[in-house]
Write a protein that holds these residues in place. Structure first.
Motif, short mmCIF file in Angstrom:
data_model
loop_
_atom_site.label_atom_id
_atom_site.label_comp_id
_atom_site.label_asym_id
_atom_site.label_seq_id
_atom_site.Cartn_x
_atom_site.Cartn_y
_atom_site.Cartn_z
N ASP A 104 46.78 38.41 48.80
CA ASP A 104 46.86 37.43 47.71
C ASP A 104 45.63 37.52 46.81
N SER A 105 44.49 37.83 47.41
CA SER A 105 43.24 37.99 46.65
C SER A 105 42.38 39.03 47.34
N ALA A 106 41.87 39.97 46.56
CA ALA A 106 40.97 41.00 47.07
C ALA A 106 40.03 41.41 45.95
N TYR A 107 38.78 41.68 46.30
CA TYR A 107 37.81 42.08 45.28
C TYR A 107 36.67 42.87 45.92
N GLY A 108 35.92 43.56 45.08
CA GLY A 108 34.79 44.33 45.58
C GLY A 108 34.19 45.22 44.51
#
Length: 146
Positions: A104-108
């Protein structure tokens, strides 16, 4: 034997030349603590024009890769950022890929550095981000929430 010595000197001089730039780079360390979401990570970077508006790549799993804006230096744990990554379900900032979204949410961030050195700095900072080898001297630091 002279060729390897020249290569080492060239590599060392290139690395030394990039050090002053990193000391003036905007650090993303605090945001990579994996206690946020993709919108909160990417939106301020877009609003401040620190990353390109359109992703340079959208993976099948919907991860959007944004390039730093021209003239912008970003760092993560003292490593130069090559790209910032993100995806959040139902958020117009992000383009959905053709496959199943990663979460649903991923970041980096994708940084220039050895995975072992990046991992050491990430852990020393207390982040539980996933550190993943991408290519020689290219490492991803990634947070995801289902």
């Amino acid at each position: 034997m002279k060729q390897p010595a020249r290569s080492v000197r060239l590599l060392a001089s290139t690395l030394i030349a990039t050090l002053p730039a990193l000391s003036h780079a905007l650090a993303l360390d605090a945001q990579l603590d994996c206690k946020s979401n993709a919108h909160a990570f990417i939106a301020p970077l877009l609003q401040q024009h620190l990353i390109e508006e359109k992703p340079m790549r959208v993976e099948k799993n919907s991860v959007n890769a944004f390039r730093p804006a021209k003239g912008t230096e970003l760092s993560a744990y003292d490593f130069r950022v090559y790209a910032v990554l993100g995806y959040q379900k139902d958020d117009p900032i992000f383009t959905q890929g053709t496959g199943e979204p990663i979460a649903d949410s991923a970041y980096g961030a994708v940084v220039v550095g050895l995975d072992s050195a990046v991992e050491a700095k990430v852990r020393a900072a207390g982040s539980d981000a996933v550190v993943h080898h991408v290519a020689p001297f290219i490492t991803a630091i990634f947070c995801k929430q289902d």
